[in-house]
Write a protein that holds these residues in place. Structure first.
Motif, PDB file in Angstrom:
ATOM      1  N   LYS C  43       0.830  -1.206   0.000  1.00 31.69           N
ATOM      2  CA  LYS C  43       0.000   0.000   0.000  1.00 31.69           C
ATOM      3  C   LYS C  43       0.867   1.259   0.000  1.00 31.69           C
ATOM      4  CE  LYS C  43      -1.875  -1.294   3.902  1.00 31.69           C
ATOM      5  NZ  LYS C  43      -1.166  -2.548   4.151  1.00 31.69           N
ATOM      6  N   THR C  44       1.766   1.301   0.965  1.00 34.12           N
ATOM      7  CA  THR C  44       2.629   2.485   1.046  1.00 34.12           C
ATOM      8  C   THR C  44       3.487   2.602  -0.207  1.00 34.12           C
ATOM      9  OG1 THR C  44       2.675   2.275   3.434  1.00 34.12           O
ATOM     10  CG2 THR C  44       4.379   3.628   2.445  1.00 34.12           C
ATOM     11  N   SER C  45       3.974   1.466  -0.684  1.00 31.91           N
ATOM     12  CA  SER C  45       4.791   1.504  -1.895  1.00 31.91           C
ATOM     13  C   SER C  45       4.004   2.088  -3.057  1.00 31.91           C
ATOM     14  CB  SER C  45       5.256   0.096  -2.259  1.00 31.91           C
ATOM     15  OG  SER C  45       5.986  -0.450  -1.204  1.00 31.91           O
ATOM     16  N   PHE C 107       2.544  11.146   5.600  1.00 33.48           N
ATOM     17  CA  PHE C 107       3.435   9.990   5.666  1.00 33.48           C
ATOM     18  C   PHE C 107       3.022   9.044   6.790  1.00 33.48           C
ATOM     19  CE2 PHE C 107       5.764  13.410   3.703  1.00 33.48           C
ATOM     20  CZ  PHE C 107       6.411  12.803   2.662  1.00 33.48           C
ATOM     21  N   GLN C 108       3.348   7.768   6.567  1.00 36.02           N
ATOM     22  CA  GLN C 108       2.987   6.787   7.587  1.00 36.02           C
ATOM     23  C   GLN C 108       3.658   7.109   8.921  1.00 36.02           C
ATOM     24  OE1 GLN C 108       3.410   2.739   6.273  1.00 36.02           O
ATOM     25  NE2 GLN C 108       2.662   1.904   8.196  1.00 36.02           N
ATOM     26  N   ASN C 109       4.930   7.506   8.838  1.00 36.02           N
ATOM     27  CA  ASN C 109       5.593   8.001  10.041  1.00 36.02           C
ATOM     28  C   ASN C 109       5.684   9.504   9.869  1.00 36.02           C
ATOM     29  OD1 ASN C 109       6.425   5.281  10.902  1.00 36.02           O
ATOM     30  ND2 ASN C 109       7.591   5.408   9.013  1.00 36.02           N
ATOM     31  N   LEU C 198      -3.670   9.879   2.365  1.00 37.24           N
ATOM     32  CA  LEU C 198      -3.384   9.776   3.799  1.00 37.24           C
ATOM     33  C   LEU C 198      -2.910   8.359   4.105  1.00 37.24           C
ATOM     34  CD1 LEU C 198      -6.595  11.546   5.192  1.00 37.24           C
ATOM     35  CD2 LEU C 198      -4.324  12.528   4.948  1.00 37.24           C
ATOM     36  N   ASP C 199      -1.710   8.249   4.678  1.00 41.99           N
ATOM     37  CA  ASP C 199      -1.180   6.924   4.984  1.00 41.99           C
ATOM     38  C   ASP C 199      -1.355   6.641   6.473  1.00 41.99           C
ATOM     39  OD1 ASP C 199       0.083   4.514   4.980  1.00 41.99           O
ATOM     40  OD2 ASP C 199       1.891   5.210   3.952  1.00 41.99           O
ATOM     41  N   GLU C 200      -2.297   5.780   6.786  1.00 41.92           N
ATOM     42  CA  GLU C 200      -2.619   5.411   8.170  1.00 41.92           C
ATOM     43  C   GLU C 200      -2.769   6.612   9.090  1.00 41.92           C
ATOM     44  OE1 GLU C 200      -0.718   2.080   9.834  1.00 41.92           O
ATOM     45  OE2 GLU C 200      -0.373   1.105   7.903  1.00 41.92           O
ATOM     46  N   PRO C 201      -3.719   7.474   8.794  1.00 42.74           N
ATOM     47  CA  PRO C 201      -3.869   8.678   9.615  1.00 42.74           C
ATOM     48  C   PRO C 201      -4.356   8.370  11.027  1.00 42.74           C
ATOM     49  CG  PRO C 201      -5.693   8.512   8.082  1.00 42.74           C
ATOM     50  CD  PRO C 201      -4.723   7.429   7.718  1.00 42.74           C
TER      51      PRO C 201
HETATM   52 MG   LIG Z   1       2.495   1.146   4.917  1.00 44.52          MG
END
Ligand SMILES: [Mg+2]
Ligand SMILES: Nc1ncnc2c1ncn2[C@@H]1O[C@H](COP(=O)(O)OP(=O)(O)OP(=O)(O)O)[C@@H](O)[C@H]1O
Ligand SMILES: Nc1ncnc2c1ncn2[C@@H]1O[C@H](COP(=O)(O)OP(=O)(O)OP(=O)(O)O)[C@@H](O)[C@H]1O
Ligand SMILES: CC(C)C[C@H](N)C(=O)O
Ligand SMILES: [Mg+2]
Lengths: 391, 361, 280, 296, 237
Positions: C43-45, C107-109, C198-201
């Protein structure tokens, strides 16, 4: 060329709703606000600089004061590169050399007038900045450091080996500024005090250039470009994600630094009237960087203090003869141990304003030394520099 | 004239710029002590114009910027004459400062031709110039029957200057300069140049830099198979040379140099005096600094005051003034009429350079 | 509704690992799309490819009619110079360009600027939309002052919009995690996006904060911004998403309305497990 | 040609030895340790001092050299640890460039401290390696060169093995990546960092003694240039990577050797740095440095 | 159940932020204790204090008779208190396997390490697949697995878990909770910080609610799960 934001945003559909509540404005005033105090301090500094020659216009004082001012100039330029944009440049002196040599060569060998040489200097520095910056600014900090170091050495060695640069003995007899029939060599008399020497002129010229530079750098730092630099320094990827072309941001900082150093070089060449490759050794790049860090990266007052420290300390220690570099070295260590973020850090808050202002942030990974547990003397915990690490 | 009005009855202040920090810092002390010895002697004899001499010393770190501030400091401190100058590169930018302040200079060590090429009225060199030293080197090369020679310099102004002069004169004299190399001072490994010398096998190589690298190159080139004559210039003439090169590597080493006390009869007393003052034996340029002070003192005495024009006239008027390098008379260009260069060689017993050939024959 | 973002046949390989494997989907204007899938599904990729940070091995991404992934002439591929050329900026669209076209991301982080204040974090994001000339900045022309004031006003507007009520002069590191998330969203909005990734908000937020976040995302959609969100919190996803794309091992295994996806046996097997109701 | 390679290898081994410590220290605390070259200088002076104290001069014995080598290594190692303790450890949480400044300060202190004690003149090193040579494969090789290369190679390989393969080495790399994380694994960060300084400084000290014995002359500024070169070598190799540092050292030695043969000594460094810049623009992570893919 | 960890009146201050205010709680031997609380309540600070990364200004913290306020982090780890930190802290350029090996840094017994490694790979097959991949390139969830696996290899007596389910897929959350329960059943005491309160309360024996740096509610997990205040704030209706 400049357009209003409202105008610029016309094509953008998305607008933020107007702010819902007024946030408290920073206070104004000399002692109640940081900005006001800094302005007052700046004014005071300008006055001090202006009256110094009236108190002691001896050659020695003027000449070390001028050298110190040239140092300040260099440090301010490097501050844009290292302090704002976070590019570790270990060969900054190279641009200083380019400026000095271009003006030296153009005025002595080609016989150009000084102002024309100044333009040539600026053009040369921009070119040099692009040549060296364009391929290398993609590199991350430490590789950039070595590349800039190499560049600095290349410039110095080249100057040492070429005929046109006068080889190892350099160029001498560089003419001074002249305006029509009047030149810096001619003295003048002001308020009954005699200023026979051109030294005093360079002092004033340097001082004026620096005042302009301080104001200009401050303005740039607060504007769009300055924000982009700081963003790049903090987190390059995030900066890209914000629509900042990080490459352009970096190269613009690099070029501005280059031009500024070139102008300092030109000033020094005309001030000393002679230049030689010896003055552009790596050591000086290190010293300038040292001044910037010692004063406080990204902080104008800090950088000025740092530059004065680094340029004047060896002079003031002259009387200790051979001991002076030993003392200087120990002094550096001691100062850093007591003021690790510099004498006047960018995040410094005036002590009496501390309650109403935020405390400085923990350092990011990019600029922080890895943390470890330290027993703090007063038993308060040390902050954790790695909170929210990149995974 | 700048400082001369300062104090008409206090001591006469003379200034000296020399390197006390950085890579050349060894020479500063030699020069300072030599000059101080002269000052002490002159003061013991009643001073100059009835006033005592006072020596003010500043560090130039062999660097232009430091030298300029040092020079300005000396001017501000009220010196009336300068007897310093070791590195040409650092001395050059101080010329206009002393010139503007009306301070005559007798430069004891720095000897780049550029110093006098500017034609400033107050600048005098008492060390032979590069041209003169190169001439001595070429004479010697021809004397030993060399046809192909080499020259190595260390990219500093003095060394490159001398190497250039040598190449020019050697070529003019019909010698073949087969190798012309430059090294970076301050390193340890000079095998590159050593290999080249061993490959080209010139009959004589002229090293125009300082003793530290000189000793290393002498050794490394012989290890690599070079067996010609290793001629060094005055910057390398020091007992340390033999120590650095090591035993067995100094037989073919000779140098171009001006005379030193140990080559002159009766100079033992001088050496003893120096040692008493400094605690160490004299080194390179102790004598020149000593002479510079004496030359300057004599000129002031002759001038009758410390006015620039008068002192310059005094210097120009010196005739066969007795110095370690022989009788001194300045030429029109304010250099020595003869360089006074001789050939010295290393005494295997002590490692010191001793007179080999005075080049008169 | 036309497609705002079209991803087709996207493939991303790292050495032997295929992180994204022939992924195709589209995002329509103004919709909320959720992307879910097991850890390491890609997903993030995929996000990174879409926003220009990663260069996919193959496939195409078209955003708002503009190609984000450019094709490289075969000759460079054969010569093995693709990476070098791309690292010099040839044949690739930089993330900053993508942002200018109207795509923003988080970003996820968290990747806030830690040495800038909250307000500066947001004003920095207006970089692309701000016209401030170099000389104008130096000379502080009236135009510059107006632009700068408008920029600050707008930034404050966004801070208010996401419900940030603390001191805007604080450094972001001084804020609790939840507040930092909010600032990051405000910052993304300040780039004036048409599409927000939005990555894992909701990671690290507690129940109440998730509710607030949900409201915020709806509000954003209300501005006409399409939102694509990666999330593991099924409660939130079910509540918000109009459509869900499910990835597994880099491949799309389902695409459809939440209810349908929830009951899809492949999704249950790969991702949800038998009883997902407890992850509210 | 062969001769050029051999010459390059000799210089390269010195660079490599110093670069190794540079790279280790850099790797673990991200410090450009400007004082590292001066540790090399200290090593030489420790050897000089001990030997002179025993009245030894003009020796050629290799066993004696090894004894002095060991002694200097221990001494410089301890000095390195002391420097870390006093000047670097208190700044571990400060901005990274702050430590750079103390490093420069330490460098000045060491240089001019030694100058005060031993004077500004170069000194002749009391042990001299026999340097008569013989010809092999068209190059002139001396016994001392072989001894030198062997000692250097052994020291480096032992070290690289420690760092790459052992538990302590893993701990070092972990600290380099995330010191707080390393502590949570039970790594005694202070001790491991001290150990790194010990090893790195000892190697530099060893290089200093070997340089003294091989070249014969030492002086208080001898560490400056080699410090720069070692830094360069460490970067070429991919900073933080130990095999890279060794390779970088040797490569730099070769570059210099060929540079001066092809372009003349005065252009040697221009060639070496020019090559370096070109190389880094094409391969931005150095010879062996791994590209770190950053996660978004 | 004997009390093994006791925190009494601990105060932690970061500059001007008062993160913990007289926080007191205990963990019994063999228990799973869960800390609930809002963002910024001080949960992670508590964990950092226990593992020695942060020192309290006042108060006492003892574990098995060891004074944690003065002990060095590495000594604490060596004694068997192992912390899985927030944000995972994977060593990014080291492989998954090396990361796991580092978890056993303080363990002398090579055999124990080997057998625990096997167990971890068996529990989390994804890691076995990726054993030679650099830690930094793993997906967020994969990294979380490495962090947990790494802690297990150290053979913890007291395991501190800071938001272990963050970023994990629902299925994996369930597995992780099972692993925690299993580890606990095998004799390890667990202190758990979780935003996923529902899942956490299911496996915990007791729980505390932490608000602005102090423990405000305490009780058996099953009871707290029914407490309306907890439902309102942390579980949802
Ligand atoms: Mg991810
Ligand atoms: N640079 C890389 N080298 C090798 N493999 C990589 C790299 N980057 C990502 N991967 C792998 O690609 C896969 C997809 O990763 P990605 O981060 O996209 O997962 P994700 O779906 O976002 O997972 P999560 O929900 O856990 O965040 C993972 O298995 C990861 O290990
Ligand atoms: N390094 C630090 N410097 C300054 N303040 C900090 C630091 N770390 C945490 N704080 C502050 O201390 C308080 C407690 O933070 P902590 O991280 O312990 O909360 P938490 O309960 O773990 O929250 P979360 O659920 O977001 O992880 C917060 O107000 C936070 O902003
Ligand atoms: C031999 C030295 C006295 C020469 C001096 N270094 C110069 O530059 O002229
Ligand atoms: Mg937390």
């Amino acid at each position: 060329m400049v357009r209003d934001l409202d105008h610029a945003l016309k094509h953008v559909s998305l607008r933020a709703p107007a702010p819902q509540f007024e946030r408290s404005r920073p206070p104004k005033g000399v002692f109640t606000s940081q900005q006001g105090f800094m302005r007052a301090l700046g004014l005071l500094a300008v006055v001090l600089v202006a009256v110094l020659p009236f108190m002691d216009a001896s050659r020695y004082t003027m000449s070390i004061a001028t050298s110190a001012l040239i140092y300040v100039m260099l440090c301010m330029g490097l501050n844009v590169v290292v302090g704002y944009a976070g590019l570790l440049d270990l060969g900054y002196i190279a641009f200083f050399a380019v400026g000095a040599y271009i003006s030296g060569i153009f005025t002595t060998v080609l016989g150009w007038p000084m102002w024309a040489a100044l333009i040539a200097t600026i053009v040369a520095c921009i070119t040099a900045g692009i040549i060296i910056g364009a391929p290398t600014l993609r590199l991350r900090s430490d590789y950039l450091a070595i590349v800039t170091l190499g560049f600095g050495e290349i410039i110095r060695i080249t100057a040492n080996n070429l005929k046109i640069t006068g080889g190892p003995s350099g160029i001498h007899g560089i003419p001074t500024w002249s305006f029509g029939p009047w030149s810096f060599d001619d003295g003048f008399n002001l308020l009954g005090i005699d200023f026979p020497e051109r030294v005093v002129f360079y002092y004033f010229v340097a001082a004026v250039v620096i005042v302009v530079g301080v104001i200009g750098a401050g303005r740039l730092a607060k504007g769009r470009l300055g924000r982009a630099w700081k963003a790049v320094r903090d987190d390059e990827d995030a900066a890209e994600a914000m629509g900042i072309n990080t490459y352009i941001a970096k190269i613009s900082a690099y070029i501005i630094g280059a031009v500024w150093a070139g102008m300092a070089g030109q000033l020094m060449a005309t001030h000393l009237s002679a230049i030689s490759p010896n003055s552009f050794q790596f050591l000086y790049s290190a010293l300038i960087l040292m001044a910037v860090v010692l004063g406080g990266m990204g902080s104008t007052p800090g950088v000025i203090i740092g530059a004065l420290f680094v340029s004047l300390a060896p002079e003031l220690l002259r009387d200790f003869a051979e001991w002076r570099y030993l003392i200087f070295g120990v002094l550096l260590v001691v100062v850093m141990l007591f003021r690790p973020s510099g004498l006047w850090p960018a995040t410094a808050v005036l002590p009496w304003l501390r309650r109403t202002r935020p405390t400085p942030p923990a350092f990011t990974e990019a600029t922080a030394v890895p943390a470890s547990v330290m027993e703090s003397v007063d038993g308060t915990p040390t902050t954790d520099a790695h909170e929210g690490d990149r995974a | 004239g700048g400082g001369s009005e300062a104090a008409a009855d206090g001591p006469i202040k003379i200034g000296m710029l020399a390197p006390f920090s950085g890579s050349e810092s060894a020479f500063g002390e030699y020069m300072q002590n030599g000059a101080q010895l002269a000052v002490n002697e002159i003061n013991a004899d009643g001073g100059v114009l009835g006033r005592d001499l006072e020596l003010l010393v500043e560090d130039d770190a062999c660097d232009a910027t430091t030298a300029v501030s040092g020079a300005n400091k000396l001017v501000t401190d009220g010196i009336v004459a300068s007897v310093g100058g070791y590195c040409s590169g650092a001395t050059l930018p101080t010329l206009p400062i002393f010139d503007e302040a009306g301070i005559p200079m007798v430069i004891p060590a720095a000897n780049s031709n550029e110093l006098v090429d500017q034609g400033l009225p107050g600048v005098f060199l008492i060390n032979g110039t590069g041209d003169q030293q190169a001439e001595a080197a070429v004479t010697y090369a021809k004397q030993i029957g060399a046809t192909n020679v080499a020259v190595v310099d260390d990219a500093t102004s003095y060394s490159a200057d001398l190497a250039g002069a040598f190449t020019e004169q050697a070529t003019a004299a019909g010698l073949d300069v087969v190798v012309s190399e430059t090294i970076t001072p301050g390193e340890n490994d000079y095998s590159a140049v050593a290999t080249t010398l061993a490959a080209e096998k010139p009959a004589l190589v002229y090293w125009t830099g300082y003793y530290q690298e000189g000793g290393l190159i002498a050794r490394q080139s012989q290890d690599a198979g070079f067996d010609g004559v290793f001629l060094v210039a005055d910057g390398s003439v020091d007992a340390k040379f033999a120590e650095i090169a090591g035993e067995g590597y100094t037989e073919n080493v000779v140098g171009t140099f001006t005379q030193t006390p140990d080559m002159i009869d009766g100079a033992d007393q001088w050496i003893a005096d120096y040692e008493e003052l400094a605690g160490d034996p004299p080194g390179p340029y102790s004598t020149q600094a000593y002479d510079a002070v004496r030359v300057m003192a004599q000129a002031i005495e002759d001038a009758g005051d410390t006015e620039f024009d008068n002192v310059v006239a005094g210097l120009e008027g010196l005739k066969d003034f007795d110095t370690f390098a022989g009788p001194l008379t300045f030429t029109d260009t304010h250099t020595l009429s003869g360089g006074g260069f001789v050939i010295v060689a290393i005494d295997p017993a002590t490692g010191a350079f001793v007179l080999e050939d005075d080049l008169q024959g | 509704m036309s497609a705002l973002l079209e991803v087709s046949d996207l493939r991303l390989q790292f050495g032997g690992v295929t992180a994204v494997d022939g992924l195709s989907f589209e995002v329509r204007e103004g919709e909320i799309l959720a992307v879910i899938g097991p850890n390491g599904a890609g997903k993030t990729s995929a996000f990174n490819c879409i926003s220009g940070f990663y260069l996919p091995t193959a496939g195409s991404v078209v955003f708002d009619g503009k190609a984000i992934v450019r094709s490289v002439p075969a000759i460079w591929r054969r010569l093995g110079l693709v990476n070098l050329l791309q690292s010099f900026g040839f044949y690739r669209v930089l993330p900053s360009r993508v942002t200018k076209w109207g795509m923003a991301r988080t970003f996820q982080n968290l990747r806030l600027f830690r040495e800038l204040s909250v307000l500066e974090n947001v004003t920095t994001a207006m970089h692309a939309n701000l016209r401030e000339g170099f000389w104008a900045t130096l000379l502080h022309t009236p135009g510059y002052r107006r632009a700068e004031a408008a920029c600050v006003r707008e930034a404050r507007g966004w801070l208010d919009f996401v419900g940030f009520e603390d001191d805007e002069q604080l450094y972001v590191t001084q804020l609790p995690y939840g507040e930092q998330r909010r600032v990051e969203i405000a910052r993304a909005l300040a780039t004036s996006p048409k599409l927000l990734l939005l990555d894992e908000p909701a990671a690290g937020l507690n129940f109440n904060e998730k509710l607030t976040l949900m409201r915020l995302i709806r509000k954003i959609r209300g501005l006409g911004v399409a939102v694509v969100l990666i999330e593991h919190d099924m409660g939130l996803v079910m509540e918000l998403a109009e459509r869900i794309v499910v990835l597994n091992y880099g491949k799309e295994i389902a695409d459809g309305a939440p209810e349908a996806v929830k009951r899809n046996p492949a999704v249950i097997e790969a991702y949800l497990g038998v009883d997902e109701s407890e992850d509210a | 040609m062969m001769q050029l390679i051999w010459n390059g290898l000799i210089v390269g081994s010195f660079y490599a030895l110093v670069a190794l410590g540079y790279s280790m220290v850099y790797g673990i605390i991200k410090l450009l340790n400007f004082a590292h070259g001066d540790i090399y200088m200290l090593g030489a002076f420790v050897g000089f001092f001990t030997l002179s104290a025993f009245g030894i001069s003009n020796e050629t014995s290799i066993p004696l050299l090894l004894v002095v080598l060991l002694l200097s290594m221990v001494t410089t190692g301890l000095i390195g640890v002391g420097i870390e303790r006093i000047a670097y450890r208190p700044l571990r949480r400060s901005p990274r460039l702050a430590v750079l400044i103390t490093a420069i300060g330490v460098s000045f202190t060491l240089e001019y401290g030694v100058r005060q004690i031993f004077g500004p003149n170069p000194e002749a090193f009391p042990i001299r390696l026999e340097s008569s040579g013989f010809d092999v494969l068209g190059m002139r090789v001396t016994a001392s060169q072989i001894v030198l290369v062997v000692i250097a190679a052994v020291l480096m390989l032992v070290l690289a093995h420690i760092v790459e393969r052992t538990r302590q080495g893993r701990a070092m790399r972990a600290i380099a990546l995330d010191p707080t994380g390393a502590q949570l694994m039970g790594v005694n960060v202070d001790r491991v960092i001290a150990m790194v300084f010990f090893i790195g400084s000892a190697l530099a000290g060893a290089a200093g003694v070997m340089a003294g014995a091989y070249y014969g002359s030492i002086d208080f500024l001898m560490g400056f240039i080699i410090g720069l070169k070692a830094f360069t070598a460490a970067v070429i190799g991919g900073i933080g990577n130990l095999y890279g540092a060794m390779l970088g050292g040797v490569l730099l030695g070769m570059l210099e050797s060929f540079g001066s043969a092809w372009f003349g000594g005065e252009w040697r460094d221009v060639f070496a740095f020019g090559f370096l810049i070109l190389f880094l623009t094409l391969k931005p992570t150095g010879l062996l440095g791994a590209r770190v893919v950053e996660r978004m | 159940m004997a009390t093994t960890l006791e925190v009494r009146d601990a105060d932690v201050v970061y500059g001007r932020v008062h993160a913990l205010r007289e926080l007191s709680f205990t963990v019994g031997d063999g228990e799973i204790v869960c800390l609930l609380g809002n963002n910024g309540a001080g949960k992670s600070t508590t964990m950092n204090m226990l593992s020695g990364l942060v020192r309290p200004r006042s108060g006492s913290v003892t574990w098995q008779g060891m004074d944690l306020t003065t002990a060095k982090p590495w000594d604490i780890v060596a004694a068997g208190l192992i912390h899985v930190p927030e944000g995972r802290r994977i060593f990014s350029t080291m492989t998954v396997h090396e990361n796991l090996l580092l978890g056993g840094y303080t363990v002398r017994d090579q055999k124990a390490i080997a057998s625990r490694l096997d167990e971890v790979y068996a529990m989390m097959p994804r890691l076995a697949e990726r054993r030679a991949q650099q830690g930094g390139t793993l997906s967020g969830g994969e990294q979380q697995m490495v962090a947990i696996g790494r802690a297990l290899i150290g053979g913890p007596k007291l395991l501190l878990l800071d938001e272990p389910s963050m970023g994990l897929a629902p299925l994996v959350v369930k597995q992780v909770m099972e692993i925690i329960a299993a580890v606990n059943a095998a004799g390890t005491t667990v202190l758990l910080v979780e935003q996923n309160a529902r899942a956490a309360l299911k496996i915990a024996h007791r729980a505390y609610v932490v608000e602005t740096g102090s423990a405000t509610l305490e009780g058996p997990a099953a009871e707290l799960a029914k407490d309306p205040r907890v439902i309102d704030a942390y579980l949802g209706g």
